[in-house]
Design a protein around this motif. Sequence first.
Motif, PDB file in Angstrom:
ATOM      1  N   ASP A  82       0.837  -1.242   0.070  1.00 58.15           N
ATOM      2  CA  ASP A  82      -0.068   0.122  -0.132  1.00 58.15           C
ATOM      3  C   ASP A  82       0.790   1.311  -0.104  1.00 58.15           C
ATOM      4  O   ASP A  82       1.599   1.419   0.916  1.00 58.15           O
ATOM      5  CB  ASP A  82      -1.005  -0.118   1.040  1.00 58.15           C
ATOM      6  N   PHE A  83       0.714   2.184  -1.079  1.00 62.20           N
ATOM      7  CA  PHE A  83       1.506   3.280  -1.133  1.00 62.20           C
ATOM      8  C   PHE A  83       0.767   4.595  -0.762  1.00 62.20           C
ATOM      9  O   PHE A  83       1.262   5.602  -1.025  1.00 62.20           O
ATOM     10  CB  PHE A  83       1.833   3.295  -2.583  1.00 62.20           C
ATOM     11  N   ASN A  84      -0.309   4.359   0.063  1.00 63.75           N
ATOM     12  CA  ASN A  84      -0.513   5.534   0.785  1.00 63.75           C
ATOM     13  C   ASN A  84      -0.008   5.995   1.743  1.00 63.75           C
ATOM     14  O   ASN A  84       0.550   5.092   2.241  1.00 63.75           O
ATOM     15  CB  ASN A  84      -2.371   5.039   1.081  1.00 63.75           C
ATOM     16  N   LEU A  85      -0.357   7.369   2.232  1.00 63.99           N
ATOM     17  CA  LEU A  85       0.608   7.752   3.318  1.00 63.99           C
ATOM     18  C   LEU A  85      -0.142   7.468   4.681  1.00 63.99           C
ATOM     19  O   LEU A  85      -1.384   7.649   4.639  1.00 63.99           O
ATOM     20  CB  LEU A  85       0.504   9.447   3.319  1.00 63.99           C
ATOM     21  N   PHE A  86       0.609   6.834   5.463  1.00 64.14           N
ATOM     22  CA  PHE A  86       0.163   6.209   6.637  1.00 64.14           C
ATOM     23  C   PHE A  86       0.632   6.977   8.033  1.00 64.14           C
ATOM     24  O   PHE A  86       1.824   6.873   8.011  1.00 64.14           O
ATOM     25  CB  PHE A  86       0.508   4.488   7.026  1.00 64.14           C
ATOM     26  N   GLU A  87      -0.057   8.040   8.405  1.00 62.98           N
ATOM     27  CA  GLU A  87       0.386   9.110   9.216  1.00 62.98           C
ATOM     28  C   GLU A  87       0.694   8.354  10.568  1.00 62.98           C
ATOM     29  O   GLU A  87       1.668   8.622  11.116  1.00 62.98           O
ATOM     30  CB  GLU A  87      -0.854   9.914   9.539  1.00 62.98           C
ATOM     31  N   HIS A  88       0.005   7.314  11.059  1.00 60.46           N
ATOM     32  CA  HIS A  88       0.432   6.558  12.245  1.00 60.46           C
ATOM     33  C   HIS A  88       1.947   6.040  12.336  1.00 60.46           C
ATOM     34  O   HIS A  88       2.765   6.223  13.007  1.00 60.46           O
ATOM     35  CB  HIS A  88      -0.571   5.424  12.836  1.00 60.46           C
ATOM     36  N   GLU A  89       2.169   5.221  10.879  1.00 56.56           N
ATOM     37  CA  GLU A  89       3.345   4.755  10.547  1.00 56.56           C
ATOM     38  C   GLU A  89       4.359   5.838  10.495  1.00 56.56           C
ATOM     39  O   GLU A  89       5.477   5.603  11.170  1.00 56.56           O
ATOM     40  CB  GLU A  89       3.393   3.816   9.427  1.00 56.56           C
ATOM     41  N   LYS A  90       4.003   6.654   9.812  1.00 56.61           N
ATOM     42  CA  LYS A  90       5.359   7.659   9.723  1.00 56.61           C
ATOM     43  C   LYS A  90       5.651   8.459  10.926  1.00 56.61           C
ATOM     44  O   LYS A  90       6.880   8.524  11.259  1.00 56.61           O
ATOM     45  CB  LYS A  90       4.394   8.873   8.635  1.00 56.61           C
ATOM     46  N   LYS A  91       4.610   8.767  11.843  1.00 58.40           N
ATOM     47  CA  LYS A  91       5.002   9.406  13.101  1.00 58.40           C
ATOM     48  C   LYS A  91       5.661   8.519  14.016  1.00 58.40           C
ATOM     49  O   LYS A  91       6.726   8.851  14.620  1.00 58.40           O
ATOM     50  CB  LYS A  91       3.604   9.774  13.916  1.00 58.40           C
ATOM     51  N   ARG A  92       5.269   7.178  14.116  1.00 61.09           N
ATOM     52  CA  ARG A  92       6.076   6.205  14.740  1.00 61.09           C
ATOM     53  C   ARG A  92       7.717   6.055  14.233  1.00 61.09           C
ATOM     54  O   ARG A  92       8.628   6.108  15.087  1.00 61.09           O
ATOM     55  CB  ARG A  92       5.446   4.688  15.055  1.00 61.09           C
ATOM     56  N   TYR A  93       7.711   6.070  13.132  1.00 63.36           N
ATOM     57  CA  TYR A  93       9.098   5.724  12.517  1.00 63.36           C
ATOM     58  C   TYR A  93       9.978   6.964  12.719  1.00 63.36           C
ATOM     59  O   TYR A  93      11.051   6.959  12.871  1.00 63.36           O
ATOM     60  CB  TYR A  93       9.076   5.375  11.022  1.00 63.36           C
ATOM     61  N   HIS A  94       9.190   8.251  12.625  1.00 63.11           N
ATOM     62  CA  HIS A  94       9.763   9.625  12.862  1.00 63.11           C
ATOM     63  C   HIS A  94      10.257   9.271  14.437  1.00 63.11           C
ATOM     64  O   HIS A  94      11.681   9.903  14.610  1.00 63.11           O
ATOM     65  CB  HIS A  94       8.867  10.610  12.644  1.00 63.11           C
ATOM     66  N   SER A  95       9.619   8.779  15.252  1.00 64.16           N
ATOM     67  CA  SER A  95      10.287   8.693  16.773  1.00 64.16           C
ATOM     68  C   SER A  95      11.151   8.011  16.556  1.00 64.16           C
ATOM     69  O   SER A  95      12.128   7.748  17.731  1.00 64.16           O
ATOM     70  CB  SER A  95       9.001   8.400  17.609  1.00 64.16           C
ATOM     71  N   TYR A  96      11.584   7.128  15.793  1.00 65.31           N
ATOM     72  CA  TYR A  96      12.576   6.076  15.957  1.00 65.31           C
ATOM     73  C   TYR A  96      13.832   6.765  14.963  1.00 65.31           C
ATOM     74  O   TYR A  96      14.840   5.878  14.794  1.00 65.31           O
ATOM     75  CB  TYR A  96      12.431   4.743  15.221  1.00 65.31           C
ATOM     76  N   GLY A  97      13.642   7.857  14.509  1.00 64.67           N
ATOM     77  CA  GLY A  97      14.596   8.524  13.787  1.00 64.67           C
ATOM     78  C   GLY A  97      14.632   8.385  12.299  1.00 64.67           C
ATOM     79  O   GLY A  97      15.686   8.577  11.421  1.00 64.67           O
ATOM     80  N   THR A  98      13.445   7.747  11.864  1.00 62.62           N
ATOM     81  CA  THR A  98      13.602   6.981  10.387  1.00 62.62           C
ATOM     82  C   THR A  98      12.500   7.979   9.577  1.00 62.62           C
ATOM     83  O   THR A  98      11.085   7.836  10.230  1.00 62.62           O
ATOM     84  CB  THR A  98      13.213   5.713  10.186  1.00 62.62           C
ATOM     85  N   THR A  99      12.665   8.541   8.396  1.00 65.08           N
ATOM     86  CA  THR A  99      11.631   9.333   7.916  1.00 65.08           C
ATOM     87  C   THR A  99      11.131   8.508   6.685  1.00 65.08           C
ATOM     88  O   THR A  99      11.875   7.775   5.928  1.00 65.08           O
ATOM     89  CB  THR A  99      12.354  10.695   6.870  1.00 65.08           C
ATOM     90  N   LEU A 100       9.874   8.214   6.532  1.00 61.07           N
ATOM     91  CA  LEU A 100       9.251   7.410   5.555  1.00 61.07           C
ATOM     92  C   LEU A 100       8.511   7.997   4.354  1.00 61.07           C
ATOM     93  O   LEU A 100       8.175   9.204   4.594  1.00 61.07           O
ATOM     94  CB  LEU A 100       8.061   6.571   6.207  1.00 61.07           C
ATOM     95  N   ASP A 101       8.820   7.515   3.201  1.00 63.78           N
ATOM     96  CA  ASP A 101       8.183   8.389   2.148  1.00 63.78           C
ATOM     97  C   ASP A 101       7.534   7.207   1.409  1.00 63.78           C
ATOM     98  O   ASP A 101       7.926   6.053   0.883  1.00 63.78           O
ATOM     99  CB  ASP A 101       9.265   8.636   1.177  1.00 63.78           C
TER     100      ASP A 101
END
Length: 186
Positions: A82-101
Motif C-alpha cells: 500500500d503506497f498511501n501515506l500512513f500517518e501513524h506509521e510515519k509518526k512512529r518511525y519518525h520517533s525512531y529517527g526514520t523518515t518514511l516516504d
Amino acid sequence: MEKQIITAKNNRTFVFRELQADDAQILGDFFVNLSAQTRSRFGPHLLTQEHASLLCSEVGNTNITRFIVENESEIAGYFILDFNLFEHEKKRYHSYGTTLDCNIDPVFAPCIADKYQNSGIASQVMLKIIEFSSNQGLRSLVLMGGTQQSNHLARSFYKKFGFEEYGSFTTEMVNIDMKLNLPGQR
Ligand SMILES: CC(C)(COP(=O)(O)OP(=O)(O)OC[C@H]1O[C@@H](n2cnc3c(N)ncnc32)[C@H](O)[C@@H]1OP(=O)(O)O)[C@@H](O)C(=O)NCCC(=O)NCCS
C-alpha cells in the motif's frame, strides 16, 4: 507483474499473481473463512464478501497493489502493498529517527489461509515480492501496523527475510514495528 508458480513445502504448486477485478468471489471466500485467531493478527480492512467485491471493483484505480496465491479452487494467500501515506506509521518511525516516504516505503501486510499456514507459501512469496519491490526501485517495506509481540511465527518469519525491529507501541497489546530495507537501495 507476470503470473508466477510457487511451490509449498509439500511440493504442491500455486499461482502467485496480482488481484484482478473478477476475483471478488474467491477473495470473499478467503476472507470469510479466516479463523478468529488469524483475524486477531490480520485486520487491514473488513474481511467480508462485500469488502472483497469493493476491493476488486477498485483494482487498477488505487495506489495499492494486492497479490494473491491461488490453486485451482481457492485463494491460499493475500498480500497488500500500500503506497498511501500512513500517518501513524510515519509518526512512529519518525520517533525512531526514520523518515518514511510512501512512494518508496510502502506498507506491507501478508495473510495465509489457516489451513495453508506454516507450509512455506509466504516464504516463497516473500522472495517474489522482494524482487518485485527492488525492481520497482522501492527503498523498504514497512509492516502495516507492526506485528504483535506475541506473534512469534510472524516475527521469526519477517526476521528470516531481513526485517528489522525498530521499536514498539501499545494498543490493546504490544506491537513491534518492523521494516525491511531492500537490498541495493538507499
Ligand atoms: C505470518 C504468515 C504470513 C507467515 O506465512 P506462512 O506461509 O505461514 O509462513 P512460512 O510457512 O513460509 O514460514 C513460517 C516460518 O515460521 C516458522 N515457525 C512456525 N511456527 C513458529 C513459532 N511458533 N515461532 C517461531 N517460528 C515459527 C516456521 O518454521 C517457518 O520457518 P522455516 O521455513 O524457516 O522453517 C502466516 O502464518 C499468517 O498469515 N498468519 C496469520 C496472519 C498473520 O499473522 N499475519 C501477519 C500479521 S503481521
